[in-house]
Design a protein around this motif. Structure first.
Motif, short mmCIF file in Angstrom:
data_model
loop_
_atom_site.label_atom_id
_atom_site.label_comp_id
_atom_site.label_asym_id
_atom_site.label_seq_id
_atom_site.Cartn_x
_atom_site.Cartn_y
_atom_site.Cartn_z
N HIS A 47 1.08 -1.24 0.03
CA HIS A 47 -0.08 0.06 0.18
C HIS A 47 0.83 1.12 0.18
O HIS A 47 0.14 2.65 0.48
CB HIS A 47 -1.29 0.09 1.60
CG HIS A 47 -2.28 -1.63 0.95
ND1 HIS A 47 -1.93 -2.37 1.87
CD2 HIS A 47 -2.77 -1.33 0.40
CE1 HIS A 47 -2.61 -3.15 1.41
NE2 HIS A 47 -3.70 -2.13 0.90
N ASN B 131 -14.24 -1.65 -3.05
CA ASN B 131 -14.02 0.05 -3.49
C ASN B 131 -13.99 0.52 -5.25
O ASN B 131 -14.64 -0.76 -5.34
CB ASN B 131 -11.94 0.11 -3.27
CG ASN B 131 -11.23 -0.53 -4.26
OD1 ASN B 131 -12.30 -0.88 -5.93
ND2 ASN B 131 -10.27 -0.88 -4.27
N TYR C 244 -5.09 9.65 -6.60
CA TYR C 244 -4.55 8.53 -6.76
C TYR C 244 -5.12 7.70 -7.40
O TYR C 244 -5.04 7.13 -8.79
CB TYR C 244 -4.94 7.76 -5.27
CG TYR C 244 -4.10 6.35 -5.14
CD1 TYR C 244 -3.16 5.97 -4.70
CD2 TYR C 244 -5.72 5.56 -5.56
CE1 TYR C 244 -3.49 4.40 -4.84
CE2 TYR C 244 -5.61 4.01 -5.97
CZ TYR C 244 -3.93 3.31 -5.18
OH TYR C 244 -3.58 2.23 -4.97
N LYS C 245 -6.54 8.07 -8.12
CA LYS C 245 -7.20 7.48 -8.90
C LYS C 245 -7.27 8.09 -10.02
O LYS C 245 -8.01 7.66 -11.12
CB LYS C 245 -8.40 7.21 -8.25
CG LYS C 245 -8.56 5.99 -7.55
CD LYS C 245 -10.02 5.52 -6.44
CE LYS C 245 -9.91 4.69 -5.54
NZ LYS C 245 -10.54 3.76 -5.40
#
Ligand code: HEM
Length: 268
Positions: free
Chosen positions: A131, A162, A251-252
């Motif tokens: 992670h 998620n 992050y995405k």
């Protein structure tokens, strides 16, 4: 089709989000022949989809037994590593975590629908190392996740989900770069059919005899048009899109899709 999972309705930030589910609900099934999808990937991209470490075979064998029980039939290994044999029988990707060198490490995995990572990149990694790219994981989540792994009761099955938005429906997605490179070619008028909600439904379950933990990952992909088909459903998605945490968005790389998603939301 109504999306099976809509985790954006619950959260737009990094969180643990585990809930207990009945053991019968462990694997969702529904794919007639997972091996027909997974075997060609193993031939074409062996290092991306399969990896094991020395010493993991006993826990792999226990995992195969558990999956056989869940499927209601014996699954023959036929000379394959047991985790691989199990993974060919189910839609889910299977990851085996074991306590090694003072922490939980990934000791074997079959990963045919990895969201932007490969088996060879992650094999042997600890929870903290896995992670590393997830903002705040080490500070906010690592200790709690480690405690959950340590204390997982034999009879518990836990689930979390998620979500992200992507511009290709492929389950096998080791590297998002080619997909992201062509986002600007998407016709905004077709955004609802060209963008997809990508959901990972994950489960955790103890292997009582060896002390390992099985982590399953099942990816569900739905076009945004499936969300937009219902005004209330779309309103809930729009709210999630607008309020997602900045770290989660970064992050995405959700900003890549902002203009296109706005077309879907505003068309309603
Ligand atoms: C309860 C246990 C776990 C929690 C709460 C957790 C949480 C998270 C979160 C919040 C993310 C960021 C993406 C997202 O989910 O929105 C993530 C990504 C990831 N997780 Fe986990 N995770 C758990 C277990 C595991 C396990 C057992 C593995 C082993 C395969 C794993 C491998 C990864 C990987 C490879 C990523 C992508 C990291 C990257 O961007 O390179 N996770 N996880």
């Amino acid at each position: 089709m109504i999306p099976r999972h809509a985790p954006w309705e619950e959260s737009g930030e990094f969180r643990i989000g585990l809930r207990q589910i009945p053991a019968e609900a462990w694997l969702e099934g529904g794919e007639a022949d997972p091996a027909a999808r997974k075997d060609p990937l193993l031939t074409a991209h062996p290092a991306a989809v399969w990896a094991e470490t020395e010493g993991s075979r006993p826990a792999q064998a226990e995992l195969l037994d558990l999956v056989s029980q869940a499927c209601g039939r014996p699954i023959p290994a036929e000379g394959r590593p047991p985790l691989l044999a199990a993974a060919r029988a189910v839609a889910d990707d299977l990851c085996l975590m074991e306590r090694r060198d003072g922490g939980w490490r990934l000791t074997a995995l079959s990963l045919c629908a990895g969201s932007f990572f490969t088996a060879s990149e992650v094999i042997g990694r600890s929870l903290a190392e896995l992670h590393g790219p997830v903002t705040g994981f080490r500070e906010r989540l690592l200790a709690r996740v480690t405690r959950i792994f340590d204390g997982l009761r034999d009879d518990l099955v836990l689930e979390r989900r998620n979500w992200s938005v992507v511009s290709a429906p492929d389950l096998f997605m080791p590297d998002p770069a080619p997909m992201r490179a062509v986002i600007t070619d998407i016709d905004p008028a077709r955004a609802a059919d060209s963008l997809f909600a990508r959901v990972e439904r994950q489960t955790l379950r103890r292997l009582p005899a060896t002390g390992g933990v099985v982590f399953t990952i099942r990816v569900w992909v739905d076009p945004l048009s499936a969300i937009a088909a219902d005004a209330d459903r779309l309103a809930r998605f729009a709210a999630a899109w607008r309020t997602a945490h900045p770290d989660f968005r970064a992050y995405k790389k959700l900003e890549l899709y902002d203009d296109l998603v706005a077309r879907v939301i505003d068309a309603a």
